[in-house]
Design a protein around this motif. Structure first.
Motif, short mmCIF file in Angstrom:
data_model
loop_
_atom_site.label_atom_id
_atom_site.label_comp_id
_atom_site.label_asym_id
_atom_site.label_seq_id
_atom_site.Cartn_x
_atom_site.Cartn_y
_atom_site.Cartn_z
N PHE A 73 -2.59 3.16 1.35
CA PHE A 73 -3.51 2.09 0.52
C PHE A 73 -2.85 0.94 0.53
O PHE A 73 -1.96 0.50 -0.18
CB PHE A 73 -3.80 2.81 -1.07
N ASP A 74 -3.68 -0.01 1.23
CA ASP A 74 -2.94 -1.32 1.34
C ASP A 74 -3.67 -2.31 0.40
O ASP A 74 -4.81 -2.31 0.22
CB ASP A 74 -2.93 -1.78 2.66
N TYR A 75 -3.05 -2.95 -0.44
CA TYR A 75 -3.72 -4.13 -1.38
C TYR A 75 -3.48 -5.60 -1.04
O TYR A 75 -4.20 -6.13 -1.36
CB TYR A 75 -2.87 -3.67 -2.86
N ALA A 76 -2.23 -5.63 -0.27
CA ALA A 76 -2.13 -7.11 0.21
C ALA A 76 -1.09 -7.03 1.16
O ALA A 76 -0.16 -5.97 1.29
CB ALA A 76 -1.33 -8.01 -0.97
N GLN A 77 -1.31 -8.08 2.17
CA GLN A 77 -0.24 -8.11 3.25
C GLN A 77 0.42 -9.40 3.41
O GLN A 77 1.36 -9.50 4.24
CB GLN A 77 -1.28 -7.98 4.68
N PRO A 79 1.38 -12.97 0.29
CA PRO A 79 2.89 -13.13 1.22
C PRO A 79 3.79 -12.23 1.18
O PRO A 79 4.82 -12.02 1.82
CB PRO A 79 3.36 -14.36 0.16
N VAL A 80 3.35 -11.15 0.27
CA VAL A 80 4.22 -9.73 0.23
C VAL A 80 3.34 -8.52 0.63
O VAL A 80 2.00 -8.39 0.08
CB VAL A 80 4.94 -9.61 -1.39
N VAL A 81 3.77 -7.72 1.56
CA VAL A 81 3.23 -6.28 1.54
C VAL A 81 3.02 -5.67 0.21
O VAL A 81 3.99 -5.31 -0.15
CB VAL A 81 3.71 -5.87 2.75
N MET A 82 1.94 -5.10 0.01
CA MET A 82 2.02 -4.32 -1.26
C MET A 82 1.09 -3.16 -0.95
O MET A 82 -0.35 -3.09 -0.73
CB MET A 82 1.31 -4.88 -2.36
N ALA A 83 1.56 -1.83 -1.16
CA ALA A 83 0.62 -0.71 -0.51
C ALA A 83 1.37 0.63 -1.33
O ALA A 83 2.50 0.59 -1.55
CB ALA A 83 0.86 -0.48 0.90
N ASP A 84 0.53 1.78 -1.04
CA ASP A 84 1.04 2.86 -1.38
C ASP A 84 0.80 3.73 -0.52
O ASP A 84 -0.12 3.70 0.28
CB ASP A 84 0.27 3.52 -2.70
N LEU A 85 1.83 4.40 -0.12
CA LEU A 85 1.82 5.45 0.88
C LEU A 85 2.01 6.90 0.38
O LEU A 85 2.97 7.28 -0.46
CB LEU A 85 3.13 5.32 2.14
N VAL A 86 1.20 7.79 0.54
CA VAL A 86 0.98 9.27 0.41
C VAL A 86 1.10 10.10 1.30
O VAL A 86 0.41 10.20 2.22
CB VAL A 86 -0.38 9.43 -0.72
N LEU A 116 3.18 0.57 9.12
CA LEU A 116 2.50 -0.36 10.04
C LEU A 116 1.28 -0.68 9.41
O LEU A 116 0.59 -1.58 9.56
CB LEU A 116 2.71 0.04 11.23
N HIS A 117 0.45 0.53 9.32
CA HIS A 117 -1.09 0.39 8.70
C HIS A 117 -0.95 -0.56 7.32
O HIS A 117 -1.91 -1.42 7.31
CB HIS A 117 -1.60 1.77 7.93
N ALA A 118 -0.06 -0.45 6.51
CA ALA A 118 -0.07 -1.25 5.47
C ALA A 118 -0.03 -2.76 5.84
O ALA A 118 -0.48 -3.70 4.95
CB ALA A 118 0.95 -0.90 4.38
N GLN A 119 0.57 -3.26 6.88
CA GLN A 119 0.57 -4.47 7.43
C GLN A 119 -0.74 -4.91 8.43
O GLN A 119 -0.56 -5.83 9.22
CB GLN A 119 1.77 -4.74 8.18
N GLY A 120 -1.59 -4.15 8.60
CA GLY A 120 -2.70 -4.35 9.17
C GLY A 120 -2.86 -3.70 10.79
O GLY A 120 -3.89 -3.90 11.37
#
Length: 150
Positions: A73-77, A79-86, A116-120
């Motif tokens: 679940f990626d929320y921002a890439q 200026p800071v990568v923000m995500a949840d990995l389940v 890597l998914h969280a970063q696009g």
């Protein structure tokens, strides 16, 4: 070269075989795996869940009625990568056994993959994108001392 900064919340739901999964995921190792996967500073939550929670999340957010190995679940890439990995522990364990890998090695791969998914990065948009993402995973995992997962 300094690795990106990482704020990490590592969470474990209650499920069968929890001690085995906790032992495979010591916080310093998870931090190391994720930091080597990042191209920018990040704030990540990693949650290890049982089959029921994994299935519910996959059904609710992807419309697929089964538990999958990792959801990002990626929320921002920037200026800071923000995500949840389940990560669904029973699925990860079954896959590790089927692929004749250690649980630790499979978790490392899936955490790199999810990060890597969280970063696009995306492997579902075409063969060249999939090849690029797999090559990046292999590169990161090699630096971490893991064999090619493919």
């Amino acid at each position: 070269m300094a690795l990106p900064g990482l704020m990490l919340s590592l969470q474990f739901a209650r499920f069968d075989e929890l001690p085995q999964h906790r032992a495979a995921l010591p916080r310093p190792q998870v931090m190391r795996w994720l930091r080597h996967s990042l191209d920018a500073d990040a704030e990540l939550t990693v949650r290890i869940v049982g089959e029921e929670e994994g299935r519910e999340l996959n059904r609710e957010y992807r419309g697929k009625d089964y538990a999958t190995n990792v959801l990002t679940f990626d929320y921002a890439q920037a200026p800071v990568v923000m995500a949840d990995l389940v990560l669904c522990a029973p699925v990860v364990a079954r896959e590790a056994a089927a692929q004749k890998k250690t649980l630790r090695a499979h978790y490392a791969h899936l955490l790199v993959h999810g990060c890597l998914h969280a970063q696009g990065w995306d492997h579902e948009t075409g063969e060249s994108d999939a090849a690029e993402m797999e090559a990046r995973e292999v590169q990161v995992l090699s630096k971490l001392g893991f064999d090619n997962p493919y």
